[in-house]
Design an enzyme around this catalytic site. Structure first.
Site, PDB file in Angstrom:
ATOM      1  N   GLY A   1     -12.526  -3.920   0.845  1.00 35.41           N
ATOM      2  CA  GLY A   1     -13.876  -3.533   1.247  1.00 35.41           C
ATOM      3  C   GLY A   1     -14.478  -2.490   0.326  1.00 35.41           C
ATOM      4  O   GLY A   1     -15.663  -2.561  -0.034  1.00 35.41           O
TER       5      GLY A   1
ATOM      6  N   GLY B   1      -7.104  -6.559  -0.152  1.00 32.40           N
ATOM      7  CA  GLY B   1      -7.153  -7.321   1.084  1.00 32.40           C
ATOM      8  C   GLY B   1      -6.281  -8.559   1.064  1.00 32.40           C
ATOM      9  O   GLY B   1      -5.130  -8.533   0.640  1.00 32.40           O
TER      10      GLY B   1
ATOM     11  N   LYS C   1     -16.088 -15.548   5.422  1.00 31.87           N
ATOM     12  CA  LYS C   1     -17.502 -15.444   5.760  1.00 31.87           C
ATOM     13  C   LYS C   1     -18.381 -15.039   4.588  1.00 31.87           C
ATOM     14  O   LYS C   1     -18.095 -14.075   3.882  1.00 31.87           O
ATOM     15  CB  LYS C   1     -17.689 -14.421   6.892  1.00 31.87           C
ATOM     16  CG  LYS C   1     -17.008 -14.816   8.200  1.00 31.87           C
ATOM     17  CD  LYS C   1     -17.227 -13.739   9.260  1.00 31.87           C
ATOM     18  CE  LYS C   1     -16.584 -14.123  10.581  1.00 31.87           C
ATOM     19  NZ  LYS C   1     -16.763 -13.074  11.614  1.00 31.87           N
TER      20      LYS C   1
ATOM     21  N   ARG D   1       0.819  -1.210   0.000  1.00 34.67           N
ATOM     22  CA  ARG D   1       0.000   0.000   0.000  1.00 34.67           C
ATOM     23  C   ARG D   1       0.857   1.266   0.000  1.00 34.67           C
ATOM     24  O   ARG D   1       0.453   2.289  -0.566  1.00 34.67           O
ATOM     25  CB  ARG D   1      -0.940  -0.012   1.206  1.00 34.67           C
ATOM     26  CG  ARG D   1      -2.140  -0.923   0.999  1.00 34.67           C
ATOM     27  CD  ARG D   1      -3.030  -1.009   2.205  1.00 34.67           C
ATOM     28  NE  ARG D   1      -4.280  -1.679   1.885  1.00 34.67           N
ATOM     29  CZ  ARG D   1      -5.092  -2.214   2.781  1.00 34.67           C
ATOM     30  NH1 ARG D   1      -4.770  -2.159   4.066  1.00 34.67           N
ATOM     31  NH2 ARG D   1      -6.209  -2.792   2.423  1.00 34.67           N
TER      32      ARG D   1
END
Length: 395
Positions: free
Chosen positions: A376, A352, A199, A34
């Site tokens: 996200g 991510g 998830k 990043r």
């Protein structure tokens, strides 16, 4: 949306909201991706004679000053990559920040301390957030939004500061938006999306939206076991979200109705327990023993997924296929990544853990069309949501 070309920055103080939220082991940065992604905008501003003030967050200190979340190691690495000393401010918008900014010459760079040390940065109360934004904006003449990984947050540095200063989008944000528009507005087909990670609940909205636009949806990672359970299969001790089974059954039905090829694992590495040195067997995905847990997709699934990617023209991948942090269970993630590299498609890695996996596995980053810095934010964009940080830059 204005860009850097629309700003006259020479001799002016430019506040850059960057995404420098890197993983740390103590004070050692374990993945500087990043920081490197932020370099072009910072270099462009400094090269044009701006006094560059970089602000960013690290972790979740929740409005408290916590030394383990200090950006000081990031300032050191940023300076190494820029080839110049970076002035590090001892606070976010107080005396230390003002002193750091006042001493800047044209072309120099300062980094403020962690934005999230200030409660106002993430405050839900508009007045509290605005008060902090005014202090932050007071350090600068212009604002550049370049922290794509944070544009889905209604935070002071992302949402409120652009309303207080002349502003533009940085090169990273404009590049990310251009790529995401190719996934939503001008998509070459077949369009294949690969989703993984732990998830299902993290990706409900994006799955619902993608079922209206993709040709194939490949599901791996921990979330696959909820899909398998929804079909009535035993998943043993694998990661499972019981409360999402009805939602997932709905996704399976909708995919069938819309003619979307929703592809689940056909075999998995069923481990004795969750550990890097766990014993495992390759078993059919529909026959996971009750005392085992799936930690990666198996060899037949890797071949199946690769075949489903072979003729794709557009691919979006978000989420690992297994516990890639453990070498024995990184093969599925590596297989998907290599299939993307081998394809002729426009390939986007959705930030991510997926981006981290690419680097951890030593795969060539230029083998993909684009590696996003914001997992996200990318998902919420594909979900069709309005992202506060982008809306603020549009004004």
């Amino acid at each position: 949306m204005r860009t850097l070309d629309d700003l006259d920055v020479k001799g002016r103080r430019v506040l850059v909201r960057a995404d420098l939220n890197v993983p740390l082991d103590g004070e050692t940065i374990t993945d500087d991706g990043r920081i490197r992604a932020s370099l072009p905008t910072i270099q462009a501003l400094a090269g044009s004679g701006a006094k560059v003030i970089v602000c960013a967050h690290l972790g979740r200190p929740k409005g408290q000053v916590k030394p383990e979340f200090s950006l000081r190691p990031v300032a050191r690495r940023l300076g190494e990559l820029l080839g110049q000393d970076v002035v590090f401010a001892s606070d976010v918008a107080g005396d230390g920040a003002r002193a750091a900014v006042e001493g800047l010459q044209e072309g120099q760079v300062a980094l403020l301390e962690n934005l999230r040390f200030e409660p106002g940065e993430t405050a839900k109360d508009d007045a509290e957030r605005r008060a902090f934004a005014e202090r932050l904006a007071g350090l600068a003449d212009l604002y550049v939004g370049d922290g794509f990984g944070a544009v889905h947050r209604k935070h002071a540095s992302v949402y409120d500061v652009p309303a207080l200063l002349p502003h533009a989008a940085g090169g990273l944000v404009t590049a990310e938006v251009e790529v995401l528009r190719k996934l939503t507005d001008d998509t070459e087909r077949p369009y294949v999306v690969v989703l993984g990670g732990a998830k299902v609940s993290d990706k409900l909205g994006v799955i619902a939206n993608l079922l209206t636009s993709v040709d194939r949806l490949l599901i791996g990672g921990g979330m696959a076991y909820t899909f398998l359970k929804a079909q009535g299969h035993e998943v043993g001790g694998s990661l499972l979200q019981e409360d999402q089974l009805d939602q997932v059954r709905g996704f399976l039905s909708e995919a069938a109705e819309r003619g979307v090829d929703l592809v689940l694992p056909v075999d998995v590495l069923a481990a004795t327990h969750f550990a890097a040195d766990a014993g495992y067997d390759v078993v059919p995905a529909t026959e996971i023993p009750a005392d085992r847990q799936g930690l990666d997709i198996g060899p037949r699934t890797r071949e199946l997924f690769a075949s489903k990617l072979a003729d794709a023209r557009t691919v979006f991948w978000n989420g690992p296929m297994g516990v890639f942090e453990f070498d024995e269970f990184a093969g599925g993630t590596a297989a998907v990544a290599k299939a993307l590299i081998a394809s002729d498609a426009f390939t986007v890695v959705g930030g991510g853990d997926s981006a981290a996996a690419v680097r951890r596995l030593g795969l060539p980053e230029d083998g993909f069309s684009h590696i996003s810095t914001g997992g996200g934010a990318s998902l919420e964009y594909l979900e069709g949501k309005t992202l506060p940080g982008l809306a603020a830059l549009e004004d």
